[in-house]
Write an enzyme that holds these catalytic residues in place. Structure first.
Site, PDB file in Angstrom:
ATOM      1  N   ASP A  30       0.863  -1.182   0.000  1.00  5.96           N
ATOM      2  CA  ASP A  30       0.000   0.000   0.000  1.00  5.96           C
ATOM      3  C   ASP A  30       0.900   1.232   0.000  1.00  5.96           C
ATOM      4  O   ASP A  30       2.018   1.182   0.540  1.00  5.96           O
ATOM      5  CB  ASP A  30      -0.870  -0.007   1.278  1.00  5.96           C
ATOM      6  CG  ASP A  30      -2.130   0.825   1.134  1.00  5.96           C
ATOM      7  OD1 ASP A  30      -3.220   0.230   1.142  1.00  5.96           O
ATOM      8  OD2 ASP A  30      -2.021   2.064   0.991  1.00  5.96           O
ATOM      9  N   CYS A 262     -19.762   1.482  -1.242  1.00  3.83           N
ATOM     10  CA  CYS A 262     -19.983   0.884  -2.562  1.00  3.83           C
ATOM     11  C   CYS A 262     -21.223   1.380  -3.281  1.00  3.83           C
ATOM     12  O   CYS A 262     -21.133   1.910  -4.384  1.00  3.83           O
ATOM     13  CB  CYS A 262     -20.031  -0.638  -2.433  1.00  3.83           C
ATOM     14  SG  CYS A 262     -18.433  -1.298  -1.997  1.00  3.83           S
ATOM     15  N   LYS A 322     -24.343   0.452   8.292  1.00  8.46           N
ATOM     16  CA  LYS A 322     -25.128  -0.773   8.496  1.00  8.46           C
ATOM     17  C   LYS A 322     -24.539  -1.484   9.706  1.00  8.46           C
ATOM     18  O   LYS A 322     -23.444  -1.123  10.161  1.00  8.46           O
ATOM     19  CB  LYS A 322     -25.072  -1.661   7.256  1.00  8.46           C
ATOM     20  CG  LYS A 322     -23.688  -2.257   6.983  1.00  8.46           C
ATOM     21  CD  LYS A 322     -23.790  -3.283   5.887  1.00  8.46           C
ATOM     22  CE  LYS A 322     -22.553  -4.126   5.833  1.00  8.46           C
ATOM     23  NZ  LYS A 322     -22.622  -5.155   4.815  1.00  8.46           N
TER      24      LYS A 322
HETATM   25  C1  UDX Z   1     -22.357  -4.027  -0.938  1.00  4.05           C
HETATM   26  C2  UDX Z   1     -22.726  -5.303  -1.723  1.00  4.05           C
HETATM   27  O1  UDX Z   1     -23.712  -6.047  -0.990  1.00  4.05           O
HETATM   28  C3  UDX Z   1     -21.486  -6.140  -1.970  1.00  4.05           C
HETATM   29  O2  UDX Z   1     -21.829  -7.274  -2.756  1.00  4.05           O
HETATM   30  C4  UDX Z   1     -20.449  -5.275  -2.687  1.00  4.05           C
HETATM   31  O3  UDX Z   1     -19.271  -5.991  -2.907  1.00  4.05           O
HETATM   32  C5  UDX Z   1     -20.150  -4.033  -1.882  1.00  4.05           C
HETATM   33  O4  UDX Z   1     -21.352  -3.310  -1.645  1.00  4.05           O
HETATM   34  P1  UDX Z   1     -21.859  -3.404   1.579  1.00  4.05           P
HETATM   35  O5  UDX Z   1     -21.532  -2.024   1.110  1.00  4.05           O
HETATM   36  O6  UDX Z   1     -20.977  -4.053   2.586  1.00  4.05           O
HETATM   37  O7  UDX Z   1     -21.908  -4.417   0.336  1.00  4.05           O
HETATM   38  O8  UDX Z   1     -23.326  -3.318   2.190  1.00  4.05           O
HETATM   39  P2  UDX Z   1     -24.702  -4.107   2.081  1.00  4.05           P
HETATM   40  O9  UDX Z   1     -24.821  -5.131   3.120  1.00  4.05           O
HETATM   41  O10 UDX Z   1     -24.976  -4.552   0.707  1.00  4.05           O
HETATM   42  O11 UDX Z   1     -25.701  -2.918   2.468  1.00  4.05           O
HETATM   43  C6  UDX Z   1     -25.654  -1.677   1.753  1.00  4.05           C
HETATM   44  C7  UDX Z   1     -26.589  -0.652   2.330  1.00  4.05           C
HETATM   45  O12 UDX Z   1     -27.931  -0.954   2.005  1.00  4.05           O
HETATM   46  C8  UDX Z   1     -26.565  -0.509   3.860  1.00  4.05           C
HETATM   47  O13 UDX Z   1     -26.566   0.872   4.152  1.00  4.05           O
HETATM   48  C9  UDX Z   1     -27.844  -1.173   4.317  1.00  4.05           C
HETATM   49  O14 UDX Z   1     -28.322  -0.661   5.521  1.00  4.05           O
HETATM   50  C10 UDX Z   1     -28.766  -0.845   3.150  1.00  4.05           C
HETATM   51  N1  UDX Z   1     -29.900  -1.766   2.989  1.00  4.05           N
HETATM   52  C11 UDX Z   1     -29.676  -3.075   2.683  1.00  4.05           C
HETATM   53  C12 UDX Z   1     -31.202  -1.294   3.088  1.00  4.05           C
HETATM   54  O15 UDX Z   1     -31.432  -0.110   3.351  1.00  4.05           O
HETATM   55  N2  UDX Z   1     -32.238  -2.161   2.883  1.00  4.05           N
HETATM   56  C13 UDX Z   1     -32.049  -3.473   2.582  1.00  4.05           C
HETATM   57  O16 UDX Z   1     -33.040  -4.176   2.385  1.00  4.05           O
HETATM   58  C14 UDX Z   1     -30.717  -3.944   2.485  1.00  4.05           C
END
Ligand code: UDX
Length: 460
Positions: A30, A262, A322
């Site tokens: 890094d 993401c 989350k």
């Molecule tokens: C996401 C993708 O799931 C993953 O496959 C990718 O590689 C990176 O981005 P992540 O950012 O860790 O992963 O979060 P994720 O668990 O997908 O949740 C994303 C957001 O959506 C969170 O803020 C969560 O609270 C929100 N969410 C999720 C909702 O508001 N409602 C839902 O039903 C599901």
């Protein structure tokens, strides 16, 4: 095989531990010297279940090491995974500078026949740029470019990396495919599906997946707004929709919306890519709009109930984007706290893991050590992140501590009947609001150390 991982953020570090634990020799590098120093001492720079233990185990096995010297990391390597950040520019376009710089370093130091794999999420077409850079600066050596997008979720990243739903590899040479197959052999032997595509398809598939999941969430949030007006229950609507296997129940939870490093950046990047390719995709702009509106809808409920926000004290439960992480990047909870602060409220936040990073992001935020400290003298609690521990609140104690018993549930975590029974005005998301059960005394907002205001939550 000898694997070099460039970029030791969430994706890079988890990828490093994963490859080491399935038997490869991994060197992580890094440009952030301090981060490498931490990693060499066995300290992950962020919280991720099992990561610290995994790092300790694989460092002890001799299969995992870290260096800030990229040339050393690339010496004798078979394959390089580029896991650097691709943040959004103000326009929404992915900023690919770190990608370009990594390709340059590989061109300079990696041996002949190295396979360079893009693991960072990048717009379709990035591999062409990487290939040109390698050809231009590789002093005649041969490189193979491939794409192997990562689908790991924060909070379960290591588990996702070791037991993925699918492994996607975008390749253009037999050498890349052979190397990637050998690398992932232990997972493929366990029955994980391998999907082989061309490179632009693999690049685009990642953006498509994240944009579609974001679309599901925004769909649920738009339905929540409609349910609130129609007197319906969005959770039950989602259950009905989700019982159809063509739709699926996952990612239909209405609430404060999506955040994290993401989804916001990937939706914006795909929107910009489609524009640049001559196919504007306004559906994605709408996904973003509905997501922003989700925060506003929760803030509006608080304001509607408490009237003027100056000198009202609001407790925000959950600051991470989350549960299961200390990451507050693009967290809707932080957006909400900022929005409430802007409206003049005093905001106190609590999060089981993300307090420190939240304070860094939003210094005006007051931090509490637990839920009950946050609730003390609060005029409202907003449940902003769906941490499991918020399901198990001592409701009578909370009500006792609060100046005014208003709970706005931005994640639909609590039970309406229990909330009414415990004497709360309870406003969930996309579901009918409830009032304190008959007999509960109506407190005055004047009991607070705030300016006297006579206002009860608005009738719905
Ligand atoms: C996401 C993708 O799931 C993953 O496959 C990718 O590689 C990176 O981005 P992540 O950012 O860790 O992963 O979060 P994720 O668990 O997908 O949740 C994303 C957001 O959506 C969170 O803020 C969560 O609270 C929100 N969410 C999720 C909702 O508001 N409602 C839902 O039903 C599901």
């Amino acid at each position: 095989m000898k694997v070099t991982v460039m970029g030791t953020g969430h994706v890079g570090l988890v990828t490093s531990v994963m490859f080491a634990s399935i038997g490869h020799e991994v060197v992580g590098t890094d440009i952030d010297v301090e981060k490498i120093d931490l990693l060499r001492r066995g300290i992950p720079p962020f919280f991720e279940p099992g990561l610290e233990e995994g790092m300790a185990r694989e460092s002890a096995s001799g299969r995992l090491s870290f260096t800030a010297d990229a040339a050393e990391a690339l010496r004798g390597t078979d394959v390089v995974f580029i896991c650097v950040g691709t943040p959004a520019r103000a326009s929404g376009d992915a900023n690919l500078l770190a990608m370009e710089q990594s390709a340059r370093v590989v061109a300079k130091h990696a041996p002949d026949d190295t396979v360079l794999v893009e693991k960072s999420t990048v717009p379709a077409g990035t591999a062409d740029r990487v290939r040109t850079t390698l050809e231009r600066e590789g002093a005649g050596r041969r490189f193979h470019v491939a794409s192997n997008p990562e689908f790991l979720r924060e909070g379960s990243a290591l588990e996702d990396a070791l037991k993925p739903d699918r492994i996607v590899v975008g390749v253009e040479s037999p050498r890349s495919l052979e190397v990637l197959r050998r690398l992932y052999a232990p997972l493929l032997d366990d029955g994980v599906e391998l999907i082989v595509t061309d490179i632009p398809t693999a690049e685009l598939a990642k953006h498509a997946s994240n944009a579609f999941l974001s679309l599901k969430i925004s769909f649920a949030n738009a339905m929540a707004r409609i349910c609130e007006r129609a007197g319906a229950d969005v959770t039950a609507v989602a259950d009905v929709m989700g019982a159809d296997p063509r739709i699926g129940r996952a990612f239909l939870n209405a609430g404060l919306g999506y955040g994290g490093y993401c989804f916001p950046k990937d939706v914006a990047a795909l929107r910009r890519l489609s524009e640049r390719l001559g196919y504007p995709f306004p559906l994605l702009a709408e996904v973003e709009r509905v997501n922003d509106e989700a925060v506003e809808a929760v803030a509006a409920k608080v304001e509607d109930a408490l009237w003027n926000m100056e000198s009202k004290r609001i407790a925000v439960l959950g600051l991470a984007f989350k549960p299961g992480t200390d990451d507050v990047r693009f967290s809707p909870s932080i957006a909400l706290a900022r929005r409430l602060l802007d409206s003049g409220a005093q905001v106190v936040g609590y999060d089981p893991h993300a307090g420190a990073s939240a304070k860094e992001e939003l210094p005006e935020l007051e931090l509490a050590n637990d839920v009950y400290e946050a609730a003390t003298e609060a005029h409202a609690i907003v449940v902003a992140t769906d941490w499991e521990e918020f399901r198990e609140l001592d409701l009578p104690r909370l009500r006792e501590l609060m100046t005014y018993p208003l709970v706005v549930d931005g994640r639909n975590l609590l039970d309406s009947d229990e909330m009414a029974e415990a004497g709360f005005w309870y406003y969930p998301t996309g579901r009918p609001a409830v009032e304190p059960a008959a007999g509960a005394p109506v407190p005055s907002l004047e009991a607070a150390p705030s300016a006297p205001v006579e206002q009860r939550p608005a009738e719905r």
